[in-house]
Design an enzyme around this catalytic site. Structure first.
Site, PDB file in Angstrom:
ATOM      1  N   ASP A   1      -9.963  -5.311  -3.990  1.00 20.81           N
ATOM      2  CA  ASP A   1      -8.970  -4.487  -3.303  1.00 20.81           C
ATOM      3  C   ASP A   1      -9.317  -3.003  -3.399  1.00 20.81           C
ATOM      4  OD1 ASP A   1      -6.527  -3.430  -2.361  1.00 20.81           O
ATOM      5  OD2 ASP A   1      -5.307  -4.812  -3.542  1.00 20.81           O
TER       6      ASP A   1
ATOM      7  N   SER B   1       0.838  -1.205   0.000  1.00 21.53           N
ATOM      8  CA  SER B   1       0.000   0.000   0.000  1.00 21.53           C
ATOM      9  C   SER B   1       0.876   1.260   0.000  1.00 21.53           C
ATOM     10  CB  SER B   1      -0.971  -0.051   1.183  1.00 21.53           C
ATOM     11  OG  SER B   1      -1.984   0.918   1.046  1.00 21.53           O
TER      12      SER B   1
ATOM     13  N   HIS C   1      -7.407  -5.831   0.315  1.00 28.68           N
ATOM     14  CA  HIS C   1      -6.196  -5.016   0.258  1.00 28.68           C
ATOM     15  C   HIS C   1      -4.964  -5.718   0.823  1.00 28.68           C
ATOM     16  CE1 HIS C   1      -4.169  -1.346  -0.561  1.00 28.68           C
ATOM     17  NE2 HIS C   1      -4.056  -0.930   0.679  1.00 28.68           N
TER      18      HIS C   1
END
Length: 291
Positions: free
Chosen positions: A242, A103, A269
């Site tokens: 996601d 991320s 995610h």
């Protein structure tokens, strides 16, 4: 299994690091957590992988986890965290390494690779990361459309008024995160996930109140036009369900020369959680191919 913990001095602060396993001929991946404002905690679910003989290195970015938690808002910018990454490589003598950023961690990787031209990077894995916050926000608002009418209305009202404390908004945001990010940890969750990340200040200052109202210091983040500068092996990964939608992931892949992409089915995610065994297998194959 050997675990070494320590702190690196960083300006007037300190950065916590954690090394799992023994050094070997196989280069270690440096694991860069998300957020901004998360911590290394979820990477501890990878500890068993070090038993294959490949050391793992993880750390808490300043403002997160066990690292210093500065009150100065000026600390919480991408430049600080990139400088910290440079310092950590030097401090731990990571002359050659792999990198895995999840991320925000992948965003930090992209900024680092395009702005610093670092040497000794064997490979990079970018997991669920946008190159452009503008595209990220656009896609989050598209994902919101799949929520219930009541949740959509609560989120729209919060964005209109700037009041992110209303109970209806908070419940809607929780459902949004459960749908696209991960399940809020409870007493049955693995212990590392139940630990506090201590990154609320970093998150609010750098990102903002949520994933779709990006008004913090990284709100103008966009390295899309710089990605052509990356000339190390890159694997982009993301999930079908996601926050980092396939469109976001593809926008990264399309701009990095020779980049590959693995899409995890039935994953939100954190494929490390939703598709743990497949995630470890993909990582292992990728590292072995690029040692």
């Amino acid at each position: 299994m050997k675990i070494k913990e320590g702190y690196m001095p960083f300006h007037e602060y300190k950065t916590y690091y954690r090394i799992v396993g023994e050094p070997s001929a196989d280069k270690a991946p440096l694991l860069i957590h998300g957020g901004p404002g998360s911590s290394h905690n979820y990477f501890e679910l990878m500890d068993d992988y070090a038993e294959t003989g490949r050391q793992l290195i993880m750390y808490d970015q300043v403002g997160c986890g066990k690292s210093s938690l500065p009150e100065d808002p000026g600390v919480y910018v991408k430049e600080t965290w990139a400088e910290e990454l440079v310092a950590l490589r030097k401090f731990l003598h990571l002359d050659e390494l792999h990198m895995l950023g999840q991320s925000w961690g992948g965003m930090l990787e992209m900024y680092y690779l395009t702005s610093f031209d670092p040497q000794g990077i064997k490979s990079v894995m970018i997991d669920g990361s946008p190159a452009s916050i503008k595209l990220w926000v656009q896609e989050q608002h598209r994902l919101i459309k799949y929520l219930s009418y009541e949740d959509r209305a609560a989120i729209a009202e919060a964005e209109r008024t700037g009041d992110f404390t209303n109970v209806k908004y908070l419940a809607a945001n929780d459902r949004y995160m459960e749908k696209y990010c991960w399940d809020d940890p409870d007493e049955n969750s693995p212990e590392p996930l139940r630990r506090p990340t201590n990154g609320k200040r970093a998150s609010l200052i750098a990102e903002g109140p949520n994933e779709f109202t990006e008004n913090g210091t990284i709100s103008d983040f966009d390295v899309t036009d710089q990605l052509h500068k990356i000339h190390v092996p890159v694997l982009v990964t993301s999930g079908t369900d996601d926050l980092c939608t396939p469109l976001i992931a593809k926008s990264v892949v399309d701009h990095i020369p020779g980049a590959k992409w693995h899409l995890f089915a039935n994953s939100r995610h954190l494929a490390l959680l939703d598709q743990h065994d497949e995630f470890i297998h993909v990582l292992d194959q990728w590292l072995a191919a690029n040692d």
